[in-house]
Design a protein around this motif. Structure first.
Motif, PDB file in Angstrom:
ATOM      1  N   GLU A  27      17.664  -1.061  48.744  1.00 40.11           N
ATOM      2  CA  GLU A  27      16.579  -1.243  47.781  1.00 40.11           C
ATOM      3  C   GLU A  27      15.510  -0.202  48.099  1.00 40.11           C
ATOM      4  O   GLU A  27      14.981  -0.172  49.205  1.00 40.11           O
ATOM      5  CB  GLU A  27      16.016  -2.651  47.942  1.00 40.11           C
ATOM      6  CG  GLU A  27      14.850  -2.963  47.040  1.00 40.11           C
ATOM      7  CD  GLU A  27      14.325  -4.361  47.326  1.00 40.11           C
ATOM      8  OE1 GLU A  27      14.760  -5.303  46.654  1.00 40.11           O
ATOM      9  OE2 GLU A  27      13.510  -4.487  48.259  1.00 40.11           O
ATOM     10  N   ILE A  28      15.217   0.639  47.116  1.00 41.38           N
ATOM     11  CA  ILE A  28      14.229   1.703  47.274  1.00 41.38           C
ATOM     12  C   ILE A  28      12.874   1.183  46.820  1.00 41.38           C
ATOM     13  O   ILE A  28      12.755   0.665  45.714  1.00 41.38           O
ATOM     14  CB  ILE A  28      14.621   2.934  46.423  1.00 41.38           C
ATOM     15  CG1 ILE A  28      16.017   3.447  46.785  1.00 41.38           C
ATOM     16  CG2 ILE A  28      13.574   4.021  46.520  1.00 41.38           C
ATOM     17  CD1 ILE A  28      16.168   3.982  48.173  1.00 41.38           C
ATOM     18  N   ASN A  29      11.872   1.292  47.676  1.00 45.21           N
ATOM     19  CA  ASN A  29      10.508   0.890  47.327  1.00 45.21           C
ATOM     20  C   ASN A  29       9.612   2.113  47.388  1.00 45.21           C
ATOM     21  O   ASN A  29       9.344   2.636  48.469  1.00 45.21           O
ATOM     22  CB  ASN A  29      10.001  -0.198  48.282  1.00 45.21           C
ATOM     23  CG  ASN A  29      10.802  -1.465  48.136  1.00 45.21           C
ATOM     24  OD1 ASN A  29      10.847  -2.032  47.056  1.00 45.21           O
ATOM     25  ND2 ASN A  29      11.453  -1.896  49.196  1.00 45.21           N
ATOM     26  N   ALA A  30       9.193   2.546  46.221  1.00 43.99           N
ATOM     27  CA  ALA A  30       8.361   3.744  46.112  1.00 43.99           C
ATOM     28  C   ALA A  30       7.016   3.369  45.509  1.00 43.99           C
ATOM     29  O   ALA A  30       6.882   2.319  44.873  1.00 43.99           O
ATOM     30  CB  ALA A  30       9.061   4.767  45.217  1.00 43.99           C
ATOM     31  N   PRO A  31       6.014   4.218  45.713  1.00 47.53           N
ATOM     32  CA  PRO A  31       4.715   3.937  45.089  1.00 47.53           C
ATOM     33  C   PRO A  31       4.862   3.773  43.572  1.00 47.53           C
ATOM     34  O   PRO A  31       5.557   4.553  42.920  1.00 47.53           O
ATOM     35  CB  PRO A  31       3.886   5.173  45.422  1.00 47.53           C
ATOM     36  CG  PRO A  31       4.528   5.758  46.634  1.00 47.53           C
ATOM     37  CD  PRO A  31       5.993   5.445  46.492  1.00 47.53           C
ATOM     38  N   PHE A  56      16.494  10.816  45.923  1.00 49.13           N
ATOM     39  CA  PHE A  56      15.211  10.379  46.464  1.00 49.13           C
ATOM     40  C   PHE A  56      14.889  11.175  47.716  1.00 49.13           C
ATOM     41  O   PHE A  56      15.797  11.614  48.430  1.00 49.13           O
ATOM     42  CB  PHE A  56      15.256   8.893  46.851  1.00 49.13           C
ATOM     43  CG  PHE A  56      15.442   7.971  45.688  1.00 49.13           C
ATOM     44  CD1 PHE A  56      14.349   7.544  44.947  1.00 49.13           C
ATOM     45  CD2 PHE A  56      16.702   7.543  45.334  1.00 49.13           C
ATOM     46  CE1 PHE A  56      14.522   6.694  43.868  1.00 49.13           C
ATOM     47  CE2 PHE A  56      16.889   6.693  44.255  1.00 49.13           C
ATOM     48  CZ  PHE A  56      15.797   6.272  43.519  1.00 49.13           C
ATOM     49  N   VAL A  57      13.608  11.326  47.989  1.00 52.55           N
ATOM     50  CA  VAL A  57      13.136  11.925  49.237  1.00 52.55           C
ATOM     51  C   VAL A  57      12.694  10.760  50.118  1.00 52.55           C
ATOM     52  O   VAL A  57      11.623  10.186  49.883  1.00 52.55           O
ATOM     53  CB  VAL A  57      11.965  12.906  48.987  1.00 52.55           C
ATOM     54  CG1 VAL A  57      11.463  13.486  50.299  1.00 52.55           C
ATOM     55  CG2 VAL A  57      12.381  14.006  48.022  1.00 52.55           C
ATOM     56  N   PRO A  58      13.481  10.370  51.110  1.00 55.92           N
ATOM     57  CA  PRO A  58      13.172   9.183  51.899  1.00 55.92           C
ATOM     58  C   PRO A  58      11.789   9.183  52.550  1.00 55.92           C
ATOM     59  O   PRO A  58      11.138   8.151  52.611  1.00 55.92           O
ATOM     60  CB  PRO A  58      14.267   9.167  52.966  1.00 55.92           C
ATOM     61  CG  PRO A  58      15.392   9.918  52.363  1.00 55.92           C
ATOM     62  CD  PRO A  58      14.750  10.971  51.503  1.00 55.92           C
ATOM     63  N   LEU A  59      11.329  10.327  53.014  1.00 57.32           N
ATOM     64  CA  LEU A  59      10.029  10.371  53.680  1.00 57.32           C
ATOM     65  C   LEU A  59       8.860  10.164  52.732  1.00 57.32           C
ATOM     66  O   LEU A  59       7.743   9.931  53.160  1.00 57.32           O
ATOM     67  CB  LEU A  59       9.867  11.685  54.455  1.00 57.32           C
ATOM     68  CG  LEU A  59      10.762  11.810  55.690  1.00 57.32           C
ATOM     69  CD1 LEU A  59      10.628  13.192  56.311  1.00 57.32           C
ATOM     70  CD2 LEU A  59      10.443  10.728  56.709  1.00 57.32           C
ATOM     71  N   SER A  60       9.110  10.209  51.416  1.00 55.50           N
ATOM     72  CA  SER A  60       8.042   9.975  50.442  1.00 55.50           C
ATOM     73  C   SER A  60       7.999   8.521  49.973  1.00 55.50           C
ATOM     74  O   SER A  60       7.065   8.114  49.295  1.00 55.50           O
ATOM     75  CB  SER A  60       8.225  10.886  49.223  1.00 55.50           C
ATOM     76  OG  SER A  60       9.334  10.453  48.453  1.00 55.50           O
ATOM     77  N   LEU A  61       8.993   7.730  50.349  1.00 51.87           N
ATOM     78  CA  LEU A  61       9.094   6.345  49.901  1.00 51.87           C
ATOM     79  C   LEU A  61       8.249   5.427  50.780  1.00 51.87           C
ATOM     80  O   LEU A  61       7.952   5.750  51.927  1.00 51.87           O
ATOM     81  CB  LEU A  61      10.555   5.895  49.946  1.00 51.87           C
ATOM     82  CG  LEU A  61      11.531   6.744  49.132  1.00 51.87           C
ATOM     83  CD1 LEU A  61      12.961   6.312  49.407  1.00 51.87           C
ATOM     84  CD2 LEU A  61      11.200   6.669  47.660  1.00 51.87           C
TER      85      LEU A  61
END
Length: 129
Positions: A27-31, A56-61
């Protein structure tokens, strides 16, 4: 908290950890967004992961929750302060690993999940009393 890094610190990056979890439901949680869980299809060597056909860029999530991960050998109860609102979800949680650019937490659910937080989203780790 004394010796926390020596007990659970590892020289592994978020990309390397995600590569070990390829094929797992995540589950991806992004701003400003929350996406339905999807499979980690591919982890690229530099900066990207592919989940359900999207890059996705993981370090931005904010976080990545990965489901059905084997139980850890050890974990330490802590509280985590993040740069994003969590509603107290990380006030009492167990930390499994501190990597070079992320921390890994043990999820509080029946699905044996792990929560991966990029270090740039972590303000502090504090002991639980």
């Amino acid at each position: 908290m004394k010796g926390l890094l020596t007990r659970i610190g590892q020289k592994i990056t978020l990309q390397q950890r995600l590569a070990l979890l390829t094929g797992h439901l995540a589950e991806i949680n992004a701003p400003n967004s929350g996406l339905e869980p999807g499979r980690i299809q591919r982890v690229f060597p530099n900066r990207f992961i592919k989940v359900q056909g999207e890059l996705f860029v993981p370090l931005s999530l904010n976080s990545i929750r990965v489901f059905n991960v084997s139980p850890p050998r050890r974990s330490i109860p802590v509280g985590i302060r993040t740069t994003f609102p969590t509603g107290g979800a990380f006030n009492r949680i167990r930390i499994v690993r501190i990597g070079t650019d992320f921390i890994e937490l043990l999820g509080k659910d029946k699905n044996r999940s792990r929560i991966l937080l990029p270090l740039n989203k972590v303000e502090g780790i504090f002991p639980i009393k």
